[in-house]
Design a protein around this motif. Structure first.
Motif, PDB file in Angstrom:
ATOM      1  N   GLN A   6      48.078  -5.285   9.244  1.00 59.57           N
ATOM      2  CA  GLN A   6      47.989  -5.874  10.584  1.00 59.57           C
ATOM      3  C   GLN A   6      46.940  -6.984  10.618  1.00 59.57           C
ATOM      4  OE1 GLN A   6      50.221  -5.160  12.886  1.00 59.57           O
ATOM      5  NE2 GLN A   6      49.392  -6.575  14.357  1.00 59.57           N
ATOM      6  N   ASN A   7      45.824  -6.783   9.921  1.00 58.44           N
ATOM      7  CA  ASN A   7      44.791  -7.824   9.862  1.00 58.44           C
ATOM      8  C   ASN A   7      45.307  -9.078   9.177  1.00 58.44           C
ATOM      9  OD1 ASN A   7      42.911  -6.211  11.152  1.00 58.44           O
ATOM     10  ND2 ASN A   7      42.042  -5.428   9.254  1.00 58.44           N
ATOM     11  N   ARG A   8      46.071  -8.920   8.082  1.00 52.87           N
ATOM     12  CA  ARG A   8      46.653 -10.087   7.408  1.00 52.87           C
ATOM     13  C   ARG A   8      47.580 -10.841   8.340  1.00 52.87           C
ATOM     14  NH1 ARG A   8      47.237  -6.566   3.177  1.00 52.87           N
ATOM     15  NH2 ARG A   8      49.472  -6.359   3.528  1.00 52.87           N
ATOM     16  N   ARG A   9      48.416 -10.100   9.067  1.00 53.47           N
ATOM     17  CA  ARG A   9      49.345 -10.749   9.999  1.00 53.47           C
ATOM     18  C   ARG A   9      48.584 -11.541  11.046  1.00 53.47           C
ATOM     19  NH1 ARG A   9      54.321 -11.135  12.830  1.00 53.47           N
ATOM     20  NH2 ARG A   9      55.506 -10.181  11.165  1.00 53.47           N
ATOM     21  N   MET A  10      47.593 -10.935  11.652  1.00 53.45           N
ATOM     22  CA  MET A  10      46.876 -11.604  12.735  1.00 53.45           C
ATOM     23  C   MET A  10      46.089 -12.814  12.222  1.00 53.45           C
ATOM     24  SD  MET A  10      48.234  -9.983  15.048  1.00 53.45           S
ATOM     25  CE  MET A  10      47.516 -10.879  16.401  1.00 53.45           C
ATOM     26  N   ALA A  50      59.220 -11.418  16.222  1.00 53.30           N
ATOM     27  CA  ALA A  50      58.612 -10.295  15.520  1.00 53.30           C
ATOM     28  C   ALA A  50      59.468  -9.039  15.641  1.00 53.30           C
ATOM     29  CB  ALA A  50      57.223 -10.017  16.087  1.00 53.30           C
ATOM     30  N   ILE A  51      59.504  -8.266  14.562  1.00 52.39           N
ATOM     31  CA  ILE A  51      60.058  -6.916  14.575  1.00 52.39           C
ATOM     32  C   ILE A  51      58.921  -6.002  15.008  1.00 52.39           C
ATOM     33  CG2 ILE A  51      61.037  -5.054  13.182  1.00 52.39           C
ATOM     34  CD1 ILE A  51      62.040  -7.261  11.236  1.00 52.39           C
ATOM     35  N   LEU A  52      59.204  -5.102  15.940  1.00 59.43           N
ATOM     36  CA  LEU A  52      58.173  -4.215  16.486  1.00 59.43           C
ATOM     37  C   LEU A  52      58.425  -2.763  16.094  1.00 59.43           C
ATOM     38  CD1 LEU A  52      58.110  -5.630  20.138  1.00 59.43           C
ATOM     39  CD2 LEU A  52      56.744  -6.387  18.170  1.00 59.43           C
ATOM     40  N   ASN A  53      57.345  -2.012  15.965  1.00 62.32           N
ATOM     41  CA  ASN A  53      57.499  -0.566  15.765  1.00 62.32           C
ATOM     42  C   ASN A  53      57.563   0.118  17.133  1.00 62.32           C
ATOM     43  OD1 ASN A  53      54.833  -0.364  16.687  1.00 62.32           O
ATOM     44  ND2 ASN A  53      53.983   0.140  14.687  1.00 62.32           N
ATOM     45  N   GLU A  54      57.603   1.441  17.137  1.00 60.92           N
ATOM     46  CA  GLU A  54      57.734   2.204  18.382  1.00 60.92           C
ATOM     47  C   GLU A  54      56.563   1.979  19.337  1.00 60.92           C
ATOM     48  OE1 GLU A  54      57.673   3.729  15.251  1.00 60.92           O
ATOM     49  OE2 GLU A  54      59.846   3.600  15.048  1.00 60.92           O
ATOM     50  N   SER A  55      55.410   1.577  18.799  1.00 55.24           N
ATOM     51  CA  SER A  55      54.219   1.340  19.610  1.00 55.24           C
ATOM     52  C   SER A  55      54.114  -0.099  20.093  1.00 55.24           C
ATOM     53  CB  SER A  55      52.967   1.678  18.798  1.00 55.24           C
ATOM     54  OG  SER A  55      53.010   3.003  18.353  1.00 55.24           O
ATOM     55  N   ILE A  93      55.514  -5.602  12.984  1.00 55.16           N
ATOM     56  CA  ILE A  93      55.593  -5.065  11.616  1.00 55.16           C
ATOM     57  C   ILE A  93      56.494  -5.911  10.721  1.00 55.16           C
ATOM     58  CG2 ILE A  93      55.066  -2.698  12.297  1.00 55.16           C
ATOM     59  CD1 ILE A  93      58.162  -2.177  12.003  1.00 55.16           C
ATOM     60  N   GLY A  94      56.958  -7.034  11.212  1.00 57.72           N
ATOM     61  CA  GLY A  94      57.844  -7.882  10.426  1.00 57.72           C
ATOM     62  C   GLY A  94      58.377  -9.023  11.271  1.00 57.72           C
ATOM     63  N   PRO A 102      52.820 -19.597   5.714  1.00 58.00           N
ATOM     64  CA  PRO A 102      51.629 -18.748   5.628  1.00 58.00           C
ATOM     65  C   PRO A 102      51.915 -17.247   5.548  1.00 58.00           C
ATOM     66  CG  PRO A 102      51.242 -20.510   7.168  1.00 58.00           C
ATOM     67  CD  PRO A 102      52.703 -20.580   6.788  1.00 58.00           C
ATOM     68  N   TYR A 103      53.012 -16.777   6.140  1.00 61.29           N
ATOM     69  CA  TYR A 103      53.304 -15.346   6.020  1.00 61.29           C
ATOM     70  C   TYR A 103      53.626 -14.970   4.578  1.00 61.29           C
ATOM     71  CZ  TYR A 103      53.219 -14.136  11.011  1.00 61.29           C
ATOM     72  OH  TYR A 103      52.831 -13.869  12.299  1.00 61.29           O
ATOM     73  N   ASN A 104      54.075 -15.916   3.783  1.00 62.49           N
ATOM     74  CA  ASN A 104      54.267 -15.681   2.349  1.00 62.49           C
ATOM     75  C   ASN A 104      52.971 -15.916   1.586  1.00 62.49           C
ATOM     76  OD1 ASN A 104      56.898 -14.757   1.838  1.00 62.49           O
ATOM     77  ND2 ASN A 104      57.710 -16.778   2.253  1.00 62.49           N
ATOM     78  N   THR A 105      52.358 -17.067   1.792  1.00 63.68           N
ATOM     79  CA  THR A 105      51.183 -17.419   0.997  1.00 63.68           C
ATOM     80  C   THR A 105      49.985 -16.527   1.295  1.00 63.68           C
ATOM     81  OG1 THR A 105      50.449 -19.113   2.555  1.00 63.68           O
ATOM     82  CG2 THR A 105      51.919 -19.822   0.769  1.00 63.68           C
ATOM     83  N   MET A 106      49.932 -15.943   2.500  1.00 64.42           N
ATOM     84  CA  MET A 106      48.804 -15.088   2.866  1.00 64.42           C
ATOM     85  C   MET A 106      49.136 -13.605   2.742  1.00 64.42           C
ATOM     86  SD  MET A 106      47.314 -17.436   5.996  1.00 64.42           S
ATOM     87  CE  MET A 106      45.740 -16.578   6.180  1.00 64.42           C
TER      88      MET A 106
END
Length: 96
Positions: A17-21, A45-50, A54-55, A76-80
């Motif tokens: 989650q930290n990487r995503r943000m 964004a793909i979301l989880n139940e909360s 998450i994707g 950046p979602y690939n490179t990071m």
């Protein structure tokens, strides 16, 4: 134009989650450029139940396969290291 659907899941480790943000603002700059150039068709964004991200799902289009690969490899979602499990498939938007 060649169209693609991208289904990408983030990592599941404690830092995912930290990487995503951290990468998200940079990713959104790239997506805005895609949209301005007519390459971005749909995405989000793909979301989880909360409701946590998450994707991602994206539908994009490019003139050539190499143009797509250039963008995809440098997003950046690939490179990071955000996206860990990615499926890319050719896609065709229905003209209805």
């Amino acid at each position: 134009m060649l169209q693609y659907v991208i289904n990408a899941l983030d990592g599941t480790d404690g830092e995912a989650q930290n990487r995503r943000m951290l990468a998200r603002p940079h990713h959104l700059v790239c997506v805005r450029k895609l949209k301005e150039n007519g390459n971005f068709l749909l995405g989000g964004a793909i979301l989880n139940e909360s409701g946590q991200m998450i994707g991602s799902i994206m539908i994009v289009q490019f003139e050539t396969e190499s143009a797509f690969q250039d963008w995809f490899n440098n997003d950046p979602y690939n490179t990071m290291g955000v996206w860990q499990k990615v499926e890319v498939r050719p896609f065709r938007v229905a003209n209805v």
